[in-house]
Motif scaffolding. Structure first.
Motif, PDB file in Angstrom:
ATOM      1  N   GLN A 158       0.840  -1.191   0.000  1.00  0.00           N
ATOM      2  CA  GLN A 158       0.000   0.000   0.000  1.00  0.00           C
ATOM      3  C   GLN A 158       0.872   1.237   0.000  1.00  0.00           C
ATOM      4  O   GLN A 158       1.894   1.291   0.690  1.00  0.00           O
ATOM      5  N   THR A 159       0.445   2.231  -0.742  1.00  0.00           N
ATOM      6  CA  THR A 159       1.081   3.543  -0.703  1.00  0.00           C
ATOM      7  C   THR A 159       0.019   4.621  -0.712  1.00  0.00           C
ATOM      8  O   THR A 159      -1.017   4.491  -1.380  1.00  0.00           O
ATOM      9  N   LYS A 169       1.976   5.290   3.223  1.00  0.00           N
ATOM     10  CA  LYS A 169       1.799   4.708   4.547  1.00  0.00           C
ATOM     11  C   LYS A 169       1.204   5.711   5.530  1.00  0.00           C
ATOM     12  O   LYS A 169       0.521   5.315   6.485  1.00  0.00           O
ATOM     13  N   LEU A 216      -5.374   6.268  -2.723  1.00  0.00           N
ATOM     14  CA  LEU A 216      -4.548   5.251  -2.097  1.00  0.00           C
ATOM     15  C   LEU A 216      -4.368   4.116  -3.101  1.00  0.00           C
ATOM     16  O   LEU A 216      -5.336   3.666  -3.726  1.00  0.00           O
ATOM     17  N   THR A 221      -2.555   2.282   5.714  1.00  0.00           N
ATOM     18  CA  THR A 221      -2.315   3.705   5.482  1.00  0.00           C
ATOM     19  C   THR A 221      -3.014   4.470   6.592  1.00  0.00           C
ATOM     20  O   THR A 221      -4.218   4.325   6.791  1.00  0.00           O
TER      21      THR A 221
END
Lengths: 111, 115
Positions: free
Chosen positions: B6-7, B9, B21, B110
């Protein structure tokens, strides 16, 4: 009533103790059951699936009681490293196969 | 062996701002999900996808949109962020939904704050 209910705890137990968590579910058509573990500020990870006949993995035993609609997780000989939140997960059908998480039970194992 | 990534964070947004996201998985899973986790509420499903080009609403979809243009990616968009969207967001993927041996793999989450 929530679809999946868990006692949020915390359960504070000494090292070496045996501790048990229960989770109740409301949908009698639920199909699959799991326990996930979530460490503080981390993502959930699968601990074990729960089979109708019950299953054991080392110090961990999971049981399913369809008649009473609950699943349980037993941890024997608790270790400090067992401290985490344990999430009950239930899947059921109905339009789409729905995956529902409980709010989790926090376990703190004390030296 | 990345699994689910995931980016970003962490992110802080102002009310009304938008963001996306990104979730990427390298396990060739068909099913992907976006959850939010709030204290005392557990994990709640926002949207999910059962394959490339498909999306569906989960339990709490309002204020979010998603897209699955490629099998390995699942994007979650906030068009106009609100403080109520302050939460930890988790992406997950699985080979299928349900089944005794179906495991959902989660990204690292995130942490989004909307001020």
């Amino acid at each position: 009533r929530k679809e999946v209910e868990q006692d949020p705890g915390p359960f504070n137990v000494p090292e070496g103790a045996t501790v048990a968590f229960n989770c109740t579910y409301s949908n009698s058509a639920s199909q699959s059951f799991f326990w996930y573990r979530q460490d503080c500020r981390k993502e959930p990870k699968l601990l074990m699936s729960v089979y109708s006949s019950g299953n054991e993995d080392g110090r961990f035993t999971a049981q399913l009681n369809r008649a009473s609609q609950y699943i349980s997780l037993l941890i024997r000989d608790s270790k400090l490293s067992d401290s985490a939140t344990y999430l009950c997960v239930v899947t059921s059908s109905g339009g789409y196969q729905k995956v529902t998480f409980g709010i989790g039970t926090k376990l703190q194992v004390i030296p | 062996n990345a699994g689910v990534t995931q980016t970003p964070k962490f992110r802080v947004l102002k009310t009304g701002q938008s963001m996306t996201l990104l979730c990427a998985q390298d396990m060739n899973h068909e099913y992907m999900y976006w959850y939010r986790q709030d204290p005392g509420m557990g994990l709640r499903l926002i949207h999910y996808s059962v394959g490339e080009g498909t999306t569906a609403k989960g339990e709490v979809p309002d204020g979010y949109n998603v897209s699955r243009l490629k099998k390995q990616n699942f994007l979650l968009g906030l068009e106009s962020a609100a403080p109520s969207q302050t939460s930890v967001y988790f992406c997950a993927s699985s080979y299928s939904i349900g089944g005794v041996d179906t495991e959902a793999f989660f990204g690292q989450g995130t942490r989004l704050t909307v001020v």
